[in-house]
Design an enzyme around this catalytic site. Structure first.
Site, PDB file in Angstrom:
ATOM      1  N   HIS A 131     -12.087  15.661  45.255  1.00 30.57           N
ATOM      2  CA  HIS A 131     -11.912  15.624  43.802  1.00 30.57           C
ATOM      3  C   HIS A 131     -12.536  14.377  43.174  1.00 30.57           C
ATOM      4  CE1 HIS A 131      -8.667  12.577  44.150  1.00 30.57           C
ATOM      5  NE2 HIS A 131      -8.336  13.244  45.239  1.00 30.57           N
ATOM      6  N   ASP A 132     -13.156  14.584  42.020  1.00 29.05           N
ATOM      7  CA  ASP A 132     -13.680  13.525  41.161  1.00 29.05           C
ATOM      8  C   ASP A 132     -14.885  12.793  41.745  1.00 29.05           C
ATOM      9  OD1 ASP A 132     -11.531  13.577  38.959  1.00 29.05           O
ATOM     10  OD2 ASP A 132     -10.335  13.310  40.778  1.00 29.05           O
ATOM     11  N   GLY A 149     -11.950  11.180  47.675  1.00 28.87           N
ATOM     12  CA  GLY A 149     -11.947  11.295  46.228  1.00 28.87           C
ATOM     13  C   GLY A 149     -12.635  10.134  45.527  1.00 28.87           C
TER      14      GLY A 149
END
Length: 284
Positions: A131-132, A149
């Site tokens: 994520h991200d 992440g």
């Protein structure tokens, strides 16, 4: 044989075993192969090819010409215990190729809410983008690369097979990460690192030559590197000396700006043996 433009102008082809939810936006020229699943918030631009057994979930946007191979997943929920189903996103740039079993998770509320993969990238078998993460253009992740992440990767970076990158690490453009490396700190633009834990071993000389940097430019960059990382004096004194010596060198300026930018992980330390392979070889 029809032209590429003609092919992308044709209606999408969806295999009878594929499951495409109502609301998904499927452009002309898309191919959705056997047993694929496409969620209601997905957007597939012209010419996207889901070969088979691909899952696209969440607010995932695949730009024109993206190709996704079997058993890859895009847009599944992040592995973040704070995530509670918020409408975070994934964007995949044009012509990127995502190979078998690769995974790209949607963003989280603890970051910008979006995971980004640039154009003309290749994510090889088993690569994971958490994520991200934000990847630039023409990034190549070899087999089984793991990005935690919030990792940021610049343009034209190569990450060798089995490498693992710690969360919040920044990797500057045109750098190279050796296979099986454990990267827990930032990698400067044009740098080369390897090992567990990864250490700086010099500059990405082969990559710089392939992308058109002249012998004189590479020589100046090598000298600046030595001043910044191997010279005498304090860290800031060495960097100031490199800046004064090469005030008009954009690559040196980029490295210095990268080093001085805010960082949660610091800069990868220089290893005991620094190599400048091929640096003194004249251009062919």
């Amino acid at each position: 044989m029809p032209s590429v433009a003609a092919a992308t102008a044709s209606p999408p082809v969806i295999h009878p075993t594929a499951m495409v939810a109502a609301g998904a936006r499927i452009a002309d020229g898309c191919h959705i192969g056997p047993f694929c699943m496409v969620g209601p918030d997905a957007v597939l631009e012209a010419g996207v090819d889901l070969v088979s057994h691909v899952i696209i979930e969440g607010h995932s946007h695949l730009a024109a010409g993206v190709k996704v191979m079997p058993f890859a997943t895009i847009g599944l929920v992040p592995q973040d215990l704070k995530y509670k189903g918020e409408p975070t996103r994934v964007t995949i740039g044009a012509r990127t190729v995502i190979r078998e079993h690769a995974t790209v998770h949607r963003g989280s509320v603890s970051g910008a809410g979006v995971t980004v993969v640039g154009a003309d990238c290749m994510l090889m078998v088993g690569a994971h983008i958490a994520h991200d993460c934000v990847l630039g253009d023409r990034v190549l992740l070899a087999n089984n690369v793991l990005l935690a992440g919030h990792v940021e990767i610049g343009d034209m970076v190569f990450v060798g097979g089995g490498a693992a990158v710690h969360q919040f690490v920044r990797i500057g453009q045109q750098s190279v990460i050796g296979g099986l490396s454990g990267v827990e700190a930032d990698v400067i633009p044009y740098g080369a690192v390897m090992g567990n834990r990864a250490r700086m071993i010099g500059l990405n000389q082969i990559g710089l030559k392939r992308r058109g940097m002249t012998h004189a430019q590479r020589h100046a960059l090598r000298s600046a590197f030595r001043m910044m990382f191997l010279g005498n004096g304090s860290v800031e004194e060495r960097r100031a000396a490199a800046e004064a010596q090469y005030p008009d060198n954009p690559a040196v300026a980029e490295i210095l700006a990268f080093i001085r930018a805010p960082s949660k992980r610091g800069i990868v330390k220089v290893g005991r043996q620094v190599s400048f392979e091929d640096d003194d070889a004249p251009d062919a």
